[in-house]
Write an enzyme that holds these catalytic residues in place. Structure first.
Site, PDB file in Angstrom:
ATOM      1  N   ARG A  85      20.293 -73.792 -49.436  1.00 19.84           N
ATOM      2  CA  ARG A  85      20.399 -72.381 -49.020  1.00 19.84           C
ATOM      3  C   ARG A  85      21.888 -72.049 -49.025  1.00 19.84           C
ATOM      4  NH1 ARG A  85      17.762 -69.126 -44.039  1.00 19.84           N
ATOM      5  NH2 ARG A  85      16.083 -69.227 -45.557  1.00 19.84           N
ATOM      6  N   HIS A  92      14.657 -65.570 -52.988  1.00 17.46           N
ATOM      7  CA  HIS A  92      14.069 -66.396 -51.923  1.00 17.46           C
ATOM      8  C   HIS A  92      12.659 -66.800 -52.381  1.00 17.46           C
ATOM      9  CE1 HIS A  92      13.603 -68.246 -48.190  1.00 17.46           C
ATOM     10  NE2 HIS A  92      13.613 -67.230 -47.354  1.00 17.46           N
ATOM     11  N   GLN A 109       9.861 -68.199 -49.966  1.00 14.44           N
ATOM     12  CA  GLN A 109       9.291 -67.155 -49.118  1.00 14.44           C
ATOM     13  C   GLN A 109       8.191 -66.407 -49.863  1.00 14.44           C
ATOM     14  OE1 GLN A 109      10.234 -66.195 -45.758  1.00 14.44           O
ATOM     15  NE2 GLN A 109       8.264 -65.192 -46.058  1.00 14.44           N
ATOM     16  N   CYS A 155       9.517 -61.271 -43.577  1.00 16.17           N
ATOM     17  CA  CYS A 155       9.856 -62.699 -43.750  1.00 16.17           C
ATOM     18  C   CYS A 155      10.415 -63.315 -42.481  1.00 16.17           C
ATOM     19  CB  CYS A 155      10.844 -62.854 -44.901  1.00 16.17           C
ATOM     20  SG  CYS A 155      12.385 -61.965 -44.615  1.00 16.17           S
ATOM     21  N   ARG A 202       4.784 -70.861 -44.782  1.00 18.59           N
ATOM     22  CA  ARG A 202       5.928 -71.478 -45.471  1.00 18.59           C
ATOM     23  C   ARG A 202       5.672 -72.984 -45.600  1.00 18.59           C
ATOM     24  NH1 ARG A 202      10.960 -69.070 -45.313  1.00 18.59           N
ATOM     25  NH2 ARG A 202      11.503 -70.823 -46.656  1.00 18.59           N
TER      26      ARG A 202
HETATM   27  N1   CP Z   1      12.289 -66.349 -43.644  1.00 18.68           N
HETATM   28  C1   CP Z   1      13.213 -67.325 -43.602  1.00 18.68           C
HETATM   29  O1   CP Z   1      13.667 -67.855 -44.639  1.00 18.68           O
HETATM   30  O2   CP Z   1      13.580 -67.693 -42.354  1.00 18.68           O
HETATM   31  P1   CP Z   1      14.806 -68.623 -41.953  1.00 18.68           P
HETATM   32  O3   CP Z   1      16.070 -67.863 -42.272  1.00 18.68           O
HETATM   33  O4   CP Z   1      14.633 -68.864 -40.484  1.00 18.68           O
HETATM   34  O5   CP Z   1      14.747 -69.894 -42.755  1.00 18.68           O
HETATM   35  N1  NVA Z   2      17.335 -60.980 -46.536  1.00 18.64           N
HETATM   36  C1  NVA Z   2      17.517 -61.909 -45.441  1.00 18.64           C
HETATM   37  C2  NVA Z   2      16.396 -62.899 -45.416  1.00 18.64           C
HETATM   38  C3  NVA Z   2      16.479 -63.934 -44.322  1.00 18.64           C
HETATM   39  C4  NVA Z   2      15.373 -64.933 -44.398  1.00 18.64           C
HETATM   40  C5  NVA Z   2      18.859 -62.607 -45.582  1.00 18.64           C
HETATM   41  O1  NVA Z   2      19.213 -62.988 -46.702  1.00 18.64           O
HETATM   42  O2  NVA Z   2      19.551 -62.752 -44.580  1.00 18.64           O
END
Ligand code: CP
Ligand code: NVA
Length: 318
Positions: free
Chosen positions: A114, A141, A144, A276, A304
């Site tokens: 990430r 993502h 997700q 999400c 997830r």
């Molecule tokens: N939706 C999601 O990716 O959550 P986190 O940022 O908690 O991993």
């Molecule tokens: N769009 C958000 C999603 C978090 C899971 C971000 O990138 O922060």
């Protein structure tokens, strides 16, 4: 999902950087496998297909769901996972992505990352000799979106022909959702303020996927238009990780793009609300909606685990 979509797939050793790289059948077969794995998980049946395998998880941004679901998923599959904070790695002191990729490949069986730049993830995948899974970049993502499709299928009993409305920022979550939905034949309507539309190149690709699957993709500035006849209403934060300095401006720019009870009067009566998470109640969605009876956000978060387990098994199986 029909018989054709249940054909077996071969994702062994492959990366998952974006769902654009998967065929529609690969996505739907992954969902079928997720359903089977979920059933087993709920019955506490664990048969450890990934015994001895190790997933390294690099995080340059915060996470609750991604971190915990990948780690729990690996444990339930008989393997293990290492949490690697990007700042604590030599990566944080300037060691190159290419060298990091090659070094980590000596120790572990797959890398989940990430981070901010999608290009860094592509570079990591280019140099790693083990599969790389995108756990969120500024552009995508994909994990997700897999869980989102699983949730929609669970709640609606099908995917093809459903209408999904996404209200808010044309961000990473919106991009992956557009890709996933247009690939499997779902109609997508995005409502975003001017200047916050999804990326044009990704939109053009999704138009191509939609043409192939028979879906429609519409993008405009009208939440009301988007939610008309929607089966699914989806929202995400207005300020994503890494954009914190824009927060004040974004709060102004997204005025009118809140998902609230008034807006949802125009959706189908049996609509579901998805997000999400994490969410900001009172900004992109009201508490009344996200905590209301149409909301499926916690099932969505739970999925997830199951969607990623299916992905891990397919990528890492012997
Ligand atoms: N939706 C999601 O990716 O959550 P986190 O940022 O908690 O991993
Ligand atoms: N769009 C958000 C999603 C978090 C899971 C971000 O990138 O922060």
């Amino acid at each position: 999902m029909n018989a054709v979509q249940q054909l077996d797939i071969n994702l062994k050793g492959k990366d998952l950087l974006t769902l654009a790289d998967l065929e529609p059948q690969e996505i739907t077969t992954l969902l079928e496998k997720s359903i089977v794995l979920k059933e087993k998980t709920l019955n506490k049946q664990f048969d450890h297909p990934l015994k001895g395998k190790i997933l390294g998880m690099i995080f340059d941004k915060s996470s609750t769901r991604t971190r915990v679901s990948f780690e729990v998923g690996m444990i339930q599959l008989g393997g293990s996972a290492l949490y690697l904070n990007g700042n604590d790695l030599q990566l944080g002191r300037g060691e190159t992505v290419a060298d990091t990729a090659q070094v980590l490949s000596q120790y572990i069986d797959a890398i989940m990352i990430r981070t901010f730049s999608h290009k860094s993830v592509e570079e990591l995948a280019d140099h790693a000799t083990v599969p790389v899974i995108n756990g969120l970049t500024d552009m995508y993502h994909p994990c997700q979106a897999l869980a989102d499709l699983l949730t929609i299928h669970e709640k609606k009993g099908k995917l093809e022909g459903l209408n999904l409305a996404y209200i808010g920022d044309g961000n990473n979550v919106a991009h992956s959702l557009m890709i996933a939905c247009t690939k499997v034949g779902m109609n997508v309507s995005i409502a975003a303020p001017k200047g916050y539309f999804p990326d044009e190149t990704i939109t053009a690709r999704c138009k191509g996927f939609a043409a192939q699957s028979g879906a429609k993709l519409v993008i405009n500035e009208s939440p009301l238009e988007a939610v008309k006849d929607a089966d699914i209403i989806y929202s995400d934060v207005w300020t994503s990780m890494g954009q914190e300095s824009e927060n004040e401006q974004r709060l102004k720019d997204f005025h009118g793009f809140q998902v609230n009870a008034e807006l949802l009067k125009h959706a189908k009566e049996d609509h579901i609300f998805m997000h999400c998470l994490p969410a900001h109640r009172g900004e992109e969605v009201t508490a009344e909606v996200i905590d209301g009876k149409h909301s499926v956000v916690f099932d969505q978060a739970g999925n997830r685990l199951h969607a990623q387990k299916a992905l891990l098994v397919e990528i890492l199986k012997d």
